[in-house]
Design a protein around this motif. Structure first.
Motif, PDB file in Angstrom:
ATOM      1  N   ASN A  73       1.357  -1.212  -0.234  1.00  0.00           N
ATOM      2  CA  ASN A  73       0.342   0.135  -0.275  1.00  0.00           C
ATOM      3  C   ASN A  73       1.025   1.527  -0.032  1.00  0.00           C
ATOM      4  N   SER A  74       0.081   2.185  -0.281  1.00  0.00           N
ATOM      5  CA  SER A  74       0.945   3.288  -0.212  1.00  0.00           C
ATOM      6  C   SER A  74       2.022   3.396  -1.036  1.00  0.00           C
ATOM      7  N   LEU A  75       2.422   3.170  -2.014  1.00  0.00           N
ATOM      8  CA  LEU A  75       3.527   2.459  -3.441  1.00  0.00           C
ATOM      9  C   LEU A  75       4.158   4.204  -2.850  1.00  0.00           C
ATOM     10  N   LYS A  76       5.181   3.821  -3.713  1.00  0.00           N
ATOM     11  CA  LYS A  76       5.996   4.556  -3.820  1.00  0.00           C
ATOM     12  C   LYS A  76       6.960   4.654  -5.256  1.00  0.00           C
ATOM     13  N   PRO A  77       7.416   5.633  -5.758  1.00  0.00           N
ATOM     14  CA  PRO A  77       8.522   5.990  -6.933  1.00  0.00           C
ATOM     15  C   PRO A  77       9.079   4.926  -7.170  1.00  0.00           C
ATOM     16  N   GLU A  78      10.686   4.561  -5.610  1.00  0.00           N
ATOM     17  CA  GLU A  78      11.662   4.289  -5.447  1.00  0.00           C
ATOM     18  C   GLU A  78      10.728   2.755  -4.783  1.00  0.00           C
ATOM     19  N   ASP A  79       9.632   2.318  -5.168  1.00  0.00           N
ATOM     20  CA  ASP A  79       9.176   1.077  -4.868  1.00  0.00           C
ATOM     21  C   ASP A  79       9.731   0.466  -6.107  1.00  0.00           C
ATOM     22  N   THR A  80       9.750   1.109  -6.991  1.00  0.00           N
ATOM     23  CA  THR A  80       9.855   0.293  -8.275  1.00  0.00           C
ATOM     24  C   THR A  80      10.756  -0.442  -8.695  1.00  0.00           C
ATOM     25  N   ALA A  81      11.061  -2.006  -8.363  1.00  0.00           N
ATOM     26  CA  ALA A  81      11.731  -2.789  -8.736  1.00  0.00           C
ATOM     27  C   ALA A  81      11.730  -4.048  -9.463  1.00  0.00           C
ATOM     28  N   VAL A  82      11.957  -4.908  -9.541  1.00  0.00           N
ATOM     29  CA  VAL A  82      11.560  -6.168  -9.847  1.00  0.00           C
ATOM     30  C   VAL A  82      11.738  -7.498  -8.182  1.00  0.00           C
ATOM     31  N   TYR A  83       9.978  -7.795  -8.244  1.00  0.00           N
ATOM     32  CA  TYR A  83      10.244  -8.241  -6.886  1.00  0.00           C
ATOM     33  C   TYR A  83      10.444  -9.935  -7.021  1.00  0.00           C
ATOM     34  N   LEU A 104       7.904  -7.394 -12.506  1.00  0.00           N
ATOM     35  CA  LEU A 104       8.046  -6.146 -12.413  1.00  0.00           C
ATOM     36  C   LEU A 104       7.067  -5.073 -11.551  1.00  0.00           C
ATOM     37  N   VAL A 105       7.662  -4.532 -11.021  1.00  0.00           N
ATOM     38  CA  VAL A 105       7.174  -3.628  -9.624  1.00  0.00           C
ATOM     39  C   VAL A 105       7.029  -2.418 -10.012  1.00  0.00           C
ATOM     40  N   THR A 106       6.105  -1.416 -11.044  1.00  0.00           N
ATOM     41  CA  THR A 106       6.116   0.058 -11.724  1.00  0.00           C
ATOM     42  C   THR A 106       5.597   1.555 -10.928  1.00  0.00           C
ATOM     43  N   VAL A 107       6.797   2.026  -9.985  1.00  0.00           N
ATOM     44  CA  VAL A 107       5.403   3.002  -9.398  1.00  0.00           C
ATOM     45  C   VAL A 107       5.392   4.274  -9.833  1.00  0.00           C
ATOM     46  N   SER A 108       4.575   4.912 -11.138  1.00  0.00           N
ATOM     47  CA  SER A 108       4.767   6.209 -11.913  1.00  0.00           C
ATOM     48  C   SER A 108       4.498   7.712 -10.649  1.00  0.00           C
ATOM     49  N   SER A 109       5.453   8.486 -10.568  1.00  0.00           N
ATOM     50  CA  SER A 109       4.670   9.730 -10.467  1.00  0.00           C
ATOM     51  C   SER A 109       4.077  10.726 -10.637  1.00  0.00           C
TER      52      SER A 109
END
Length: 119
Positions: free
Chosen positions: A82-92, A114-119
């Motif tokens: 939850n409350s994802l941030k762009p810095e959470d972008t990564a391959v999990y 892949l998780v991508t969080v856009s700003s």
């Protein structure tokens, strides 16, 4: 043969949520622990969260936002983000420590999602 299969990655906006799932299948006697790690571009793989019979452990950067859970009957683990941030972008990557027999312990990794969080 024992394997881990992940699902649930994708693209989300800042502040959004995603749920990752990981299922272990094959010859499993006992799952000692499961967890999630991530690797961002140009960075080393880092621990996100783990869960064992002793409890849960989280990276400081995700505490209060991510929740790891486990279904022992189904040999699965989930990561609610939850409350994802762009810095959470990564391959999990899902990880599991599994005994396929009393004397054979395996350290397994999923294929990554892949998780991508856009700003």
């Amino acid at each position: 043969q024992v394997q881990l299969v992940e699902s649930g990655g994708g693209l989300v906006h800042t502040g959004g949520s995603l749920r990752l799932s990981c299922a272990a299948s094959g010859s499993i006697l006992r799952i000692n622990g499961m967890g999630w790690y991530r690797q961002a571009p140009g960075k080393q793989r880092e621990l996100v969260a783990t869960i064992t019979s002793g409890g849960t452990n989280y990276a400081d950067s995700v505490k209060g936002r991510f929740t790891i859970s486990r279904d022992n009957a189904k040999n699965t683990t989930n990561l609610q983000m939850n409350s994802l941030k762009p810095e959470d972008t990564a391959v999990y990557y899902c990880h599991a420590s599994i005994n396929s027999s009393p004397f054979r312990k395996l350290e397994l990794w999923g294929q990554g999602t892949l998780v991508t969080v856009s700003s």
